[in-house]
Motif scaffolding. Structure first.
Motif, PDB file in Angstrom:
ATOM      1  N   ILE A   1      45.002  60.553  34.618  1.00 25.85           N
ATOM      2  CA  ILE A   1      44.067  60.129  35.662  1.00 25.85           C
ATOM      3  C   ILE A   1      44.461  58.747  36.175  1.00 25.85           C
ATOM      4  CG2 ILE A   1      41.685  59.408  36.055  1.00 25.85           C
ATOM      5  CD1 ILE A   1      40.821  61.725  34.222  1.00 25.85           C
ATOM      6  N   ARG A   2      44.844  57.830  35.285  1.00 27.87           N
ATOM      7  CA  ARG A   2      45.251  56.491  35.706  1.00 27.87           C
ATOM      8  C   ARG A   2      46.479  56.575  36.602  1.00 27.87           C
ATOM      9  NH1 ARG A   2      44.190  55.636  30.093  1.00 27.87           N
ATOM     10  NH2 ARG A   2      42.326  54.357  29.757  1.00 27.87           N
ATOM     11  N   GLU A   3      47.425  57.452  36.202  1.00 28.92           N
ATOM     12  CA  GLU A   3      48.663  57.563  36.961  1.00 28.92           C
ATOM     13  C   GLU A   3      48.432  58.208  38.323  1.00 28.92           C
ATOM     14  OE1 GLU A   3      51.098  59.838  34.391  1.00 28.92           O
ATOM     15  OE2 GLU A   3      51.400  58.213  32.929  1.00 28.92           O
ATOM     16  N   ILE A   4      47.635  59.298  38.363  1.00 29.64           N
ATOM     17  CA  ILE A   4      47.432  60.033  39.622  1.00 29.64           C
ATOM     18  C   ILE A   4      46.598  59.212  40.600  1.00 29.64           C
ATOM     19  CG2 ILE A   4      46.362  62.090  40.637  1.00 29.64           C
ATOM     20  CD1 ILE A   4      47.035  63.558  38.018  1.00 29.64           C
ATOM     21  N   SER A   5      45.511  58.565  40.080  1.00 26.60           N
ATOM     22  CA  SER A   5      44.606  57.827  40.976  1.00 26.60           C
ATOM     23  C   SER A   5      45.090  56.415  41.262  1.00 26.60           C
ATOM     24  CB  SER A   5      43.208  57.751  40.366  1.00 26.60           C
ATOM     25  OG  SER A   5      43.235  57.014  39.136  1.00 26.60           O
ATOM     26  N   ASP A   6      46.017  55.938  40.391  1.00 30.97           N
ATOM     27  CA  ASP A   6      46.495  54.563  40.500  1.00 30.97           C
ATOM     28  C   ASP A   6      45.329  53.590  40.401  1.00 30.97           C
ATOM     29  OD1 ASP A   6      48.367  52.582  40.705  1.00 30.97           O
ATOM     30  OD2 ASP A   6      48.365  52.575  42.913  1.00 30.97           O
TER      31      ASP A   6
ATOM     32  N   GLU B   1      32.515  61.763  21.789  1.00 30.84           N
ATOM     33  CA  GLU B   1      31.497  62.544  22.504  1.00 30.84           C
ATOM     34  C   GLU B   1      32.097  63.285  23.692  1.00 30.84           C
ATOM     35  OE1 GLU B   1      28.005  60.461  23.597  1.00 30.84           O
ATOM     36  OE2 GLU B   1      27.663  59.610  21.607  1.00 30.84           O
ATOM     37  N   THR B   2      33.003  62.595  24.403  1.00 35.19           N
ATOM     38  CA  THR B   2      33.622  63.233  25.564  1.00 35.19           C
ATOM     39  C   THR B   2      34.470  64.425  25.150  1.00 35.19           C
ATOM     40  OG1 THR B   2      33.693  61.058  26.675  1.00 35.19           O
ATOM     41  CG2 THR B   2      35.051  62.830  27.582  1.00 35.19           C
ATOM     42  N   ALA B   3      35.261  64.246  24.083  1.00 38.31           N
ATOM     43  CA  ALA B   3      36.089  65.369  23.612  1.00 38.31           C
ATOM     44  C   ALA B   3      35.216  66.537  23.175  1.00 38.31           C
ATOM     45  CB  ALA B   3      36.979  64.893  22.457  1.00 38.31           C
ATOM     46  N   GLY B   4      34.117  66.235  22.517  1.00 36.89           N
ATOM     47  CA  GLY B   4      33.211  67.313  22.095  1.00 36.89           C
ATOM     48  C   GLY B   4      32.574  68.022  23.282  1.00 36.89           C
TER      49      GLY B   4
ATOM     50  N   ARG C   1      40.882  65.114  20.693  1.00 34.67           N
ATOM     51  CA  ARG C   1      40.848  63.705  21.101  1.00 34.67           C
ATOM     52  C   ARG C   1      42.164  63.302  21.760  1.00 34.67           C
ATOM     53  NH1 ARG C   1      38.003  59.049  19.193  1.00 34.67           N
ATOM     54  NH2 ARG C   1      39.257  57.157  19.315  1.00 34.67           N
ATOM     55  N   SER C   2      43.271  63.793  21.222  1.00 34.60           N
ATOM     56  CA  SER C   2      44.580  63.435  21.795  1.00 34.60           C
ATOM     57  C   SER C   2      44.740  64.037  23.199  1.00 34.60           C
ATOM     58  CB  SER C   2      45.702  63.926  20.872  1.00 34.60           C
ATOM     59  OG  SER C   2      45.644  65.340  20.726  1.00 34.60           O
ATOM     60  N   THR C   3      44.173  65.238  23.400  1.00 39.21           N
ATOM     61  CA  THR C   3      44.224  65.856  24.731  1.00 39.21           C
ATOM     62  C   THR C   3      43.447  65.007  25.730  1.00 39.21           C
ATOM     63  OG1 THR C   3      44.384  68.043  23.748  1.00 39.21           O
ATOM     64  CG2 THR C   3      43.696  67.929  26.051  1.00 39.21           C
ATOM     65  N   LEU C   4      42.278  64.489  25.272  1.00 41.01           N
ATOM     66  CA  LEU C   4      41.479  63.634  26.150  1.00 41.01           C
ATOM     67  C   LEU C   4      42.260  62.365  26.514  1.00 41.01           C
ATOM     68  CD1 LEU C   4      38.829  62.898  27.559  1.00 41.01           C
ATOM     69  CD2 LEU C   4      38.021  61.934  25.398  1.00 41.01           C
ATOM     70  N   ARG C   5      42.939  61.746  25.535  1.00 41.11           N
ATOM     71  CA  ARG C   5      43.719  60.540  25.822  1.00 41.11           C
ATOM     72  C   ARG C   5      44.814  60.838  26.858  1.00 41.11           C
ATOM     73  NH1 ARG C   5      43.147  56.160  22.638  1.00 41.11           N
ATOM     74  NH2 ARG C   5      41.864  56.369  20.749  1.00 41.11           N
ATOM     75  N   TYR C   6      45.447  61.997  26.704  1.00 41.08           N
ATOM     76  CA  TYR C   6      46.505  62.363  27.650  1.00 41.08           C
ATOM     77  C   TYR C   6      45.936  62.536  29.048  1.00 41.08           C
ATOM     78  CZ  TYR C   6      49.867  65.267  30.129  1.00 41.08           C
ATOM     79  OH  TYR C   6      50.719  65.776  31.076  1.00 41.08           O
TER      80      TYR C   6
END
Length: 595
Positions: free
Chosen positions: A561-566, A542-545, A551-556
């Motif tokens: 986001i995890r790396e930047i926001s820690d 749903e998010t990718a849509g 979908r792979s772009t969303l995963r990336y």
């Protein structure tokens, strides 16, 4: 000189007079004529034909013919020759009949012109005696005769000549009188005809004025009694005997008087209605259209309504059209009055709502609401309507009014900031208001925010902010079209009016600061991606849509986001704070945060 024949001495019988008159044969000299009572033994009754001549002259109305007959008869009275006859034409004596080749400038004509109708001698070549005799009666000059003789006439011959002159004068006078009588008769006939025509026109005018007074009286009575549109159609029906109706400019029936009212009233397509209005508006008079005689009530080119007579048989006459024209004037005044009242009431209601939204004292609010027919003592709700692509103009206002009317609501309505604001006693049920607005506007692409219950006028400003907050939540959610109630906002009610904006911005910076800075430096949408991820309940598809990415772009992106926001997105408390921060960033801060 006239061609006068030489006269031979002969004896005439009395019975030759008629023959002489008919052929105008020349007579013998008088001293050789048989006198009345002569030895022949038969008394002459009219030896010179004077009686017959008088009858003929007096019965002739042609002046030229009178002159001709007199001139022809002179030769039988003695040694006379008629040199010329003249008639008075205007102020001049004119020869009659005109002499071919002589014109009016001959020697004799010049002498006649010099004498100017006075009796006197003239000169005629080859004649011993010649005179001009004016033909007069009662001092009026009618014409003249010029008579010549080869010898000086005797007393008897002069007497006969003067008798003919007298007959001719009387005959001309009679002919002139007959001409005047005929002219007077023709003039009298013309006057009688004009009198009859004027009398008929006066009668028609009197009848028209009576009808006009009747029309004016009937319409004045309607105005005085406040009969409104129904009174106008009823009066027009009574005046014409034809069914009368009033429609609004959209073709909806407002009033009908007379038989034959259709039930249900047929709806007319907007294009046909527009064509009909344009056709009637081009004419200054009522127009016949398919069994109706139609007139429009308009003000400054704007059509306010339609007044029509139902006349399928074409019976409408000039008087009926007069009544229709005056009735549509009354209808125009009535509709203008209703429009003015509606505009005044609408303005007062809008001013009241504006003041209530800004905040006003209770006493003033209650008094003003009662003046416009609204009870503020009951609990109310504030509703804010926003329809993208539809400015808050009269069209949207009328659509809102029609929509709430179908729901049985009677709100106070105003416009604020490109949106419509309603203050109503009734809380709309579910999506009913949004659905009604979608039907009126032809599109569901709008949002409605509804406040919590407002107990008194003093809390209306707070409820207005609640309705706006509910509307913004709806517009920032996944389903941007529909209705949102402030009572259903849950967590966002805690972040509602009264919160410290600085504190909210600090909270957003704490949890989203690295992502906001990264987006600002690199032109990315990390915060927006995270917001959509939470809106979709963590569902990848749903998010990718929603973001229109793979979908792979969303995963990336989520990994970045995890790396930047820690931050660990799998941690429950972290997810909750991040989700609240994204909601505050999007809804309360408008999608921005101060650095």
């Amino acid at each position: 000189m006239a061609d006068c024949p030489k006269r031979q001495v002969s004896r005439r019988r009395p019975d030759q007079a008629a023959a002489r008159y008919q052929g105008y044969a020349p007579r013998a000299h008088h001293h050789q004529m048989r006198r009345p009572g002569s030895a022949a033994g038969r008394p002459a009754r009219d030896p010179f034909g004077l009686l017959a001549l008088s009858r003929t002259l007096f019965g002739t109305e042609d002046e030229s013919e009178i002159i001709r007959l007199s001139m022809s008869h002179l030769g039988g009275l003695g040694p006379y020759c008629a040199e010329g006859g003249y008639l008075m034409v205007g102020k001049d004596l004119t020869r009659t009949p005109p002499q071919a080749g002589h014109g009016s400038g001959g020697p004799l004509d010049l002498q006649v012109r010099e004498l100017a109708g006075a009796d006197g001698p003239v000169t005629v070549s080859g004649r011993l005696w010649s005179r001009l005799f004016g033909l007069r009666l009662f001092g009026n000059l009618l014409g003249a005769l010029v008579v010549s003789s080869s010898s000086v006439p005797t007393e008897e011959e002069q007497s006969l000549l003067m008798t003919v002159i007298g007959f001719t004068s009387v005959a001309l006078s009679l002919a002139s009188a007959q001409h005047r009588r005929h002219a007077y008769s023709r003039e009298l006939d013309l006057l009688r005809s004009e009198h009859d025509t004027a009398h008929r026109e006066l009668s028609d005018l009197r009848s028209e004025l009576k009808h006009q007074r009747r029309v004016d009286g009937a319409l004045d009575a309607v105005a005085a009694s406040g009969g409104g549109e129904d009174g106008i159609t009823r009066a027009l029906h009574e005046l014409t005997g034809l069914p009368a109706l009033v429609e609004d400019r959209f073709g909806n029936l407002r009033s009908w008087a007379g038989p034959g009212r259709p039930d249900p009233y047929p709806a007319r397509a907007p294009t046909r209605q527009g064509d009909m209005l344009r056709q009637v508006a081009l004419s200054e008079e009522p127009v016949r259209i398919k069994g109706r005689v139609v007139a429009v009530a308009r003000r400054r080119g704007e059509v306010l309504g339609v007044l029509a007579l139902v006349d399928p048989d074409g019976r409408a006459e000039e008087r009926d059209l007069f009544a229709l024209e005056h009735a549509v004037q009354s209808l125009t005044l009535e509709l203008m009055h209703l429009r003015s009242l509606a505009e005044v009431e609408l303005r007062l209601r809008r001013q009241l709502v504006d003041d209530l939204l800004e905040g006003t004292d209770e006493a003033s609010a209650y008094a003003r609401s009662e003046a416009v027919g609204h009870d503020l003592h009951r609990p109310h709700y504030v509703i804010v309507v926003h329809w993208p692509g539809r400015p808050a103009d009269d069209f949207l206002a009328r659509a809102v009014e029609r929509a709430v009317a179908t729901l049985g609501m009677r709100p106070l309505v105003t416009r604020r900031g490109g949106r419509m604001v309603l203050l109503t006693e009734e809380r709309p049920q579910g999506t009913a208001l949004h659905d009604a607005l979608a039907r009126e506007l032809g599109t569901p692409g709008g949002a409605v925010g509804v406040s919590a219950r407002c107990a008194n006028p003093l809390c209306i400003p707070r409820c207005y902010e609640e309705a706006q907050r509910a509307l913004e939540v709806r517009r920032q959610s996944r389903q941007q079209h529909g209705t949102t109630f402030y009572d259903d906002l849950g967590l966002f009610r805690l972040l509602g009016p009264g919160q410290d904006r600085t504190e909210l911005e600090g909270f957003v910076r704490e949890w989203l600061g690295p992502l906001l800075d990264y987006d600002g430096e690199h032109g990315t949408d990390m915060v927006q991606t995270l917001t959509r991820y939470f809106d979709c309940g963590g569902n990848y598809d749903e998010t990718a849509g929603a973001l229109a990415v793979h979908r792979s772009t969303l995963r990336y992106r989520l990994q970045r986001i995890r790396e930047i926001s820690d931050r660990d997105l799998a941690d429950v408390d972290t997810r909750l704070n991040l989700q609240v921060a994204t909601r505050v960033w999007r809804i309360l801060l408008g999608g921005r945060s101060s650095p």
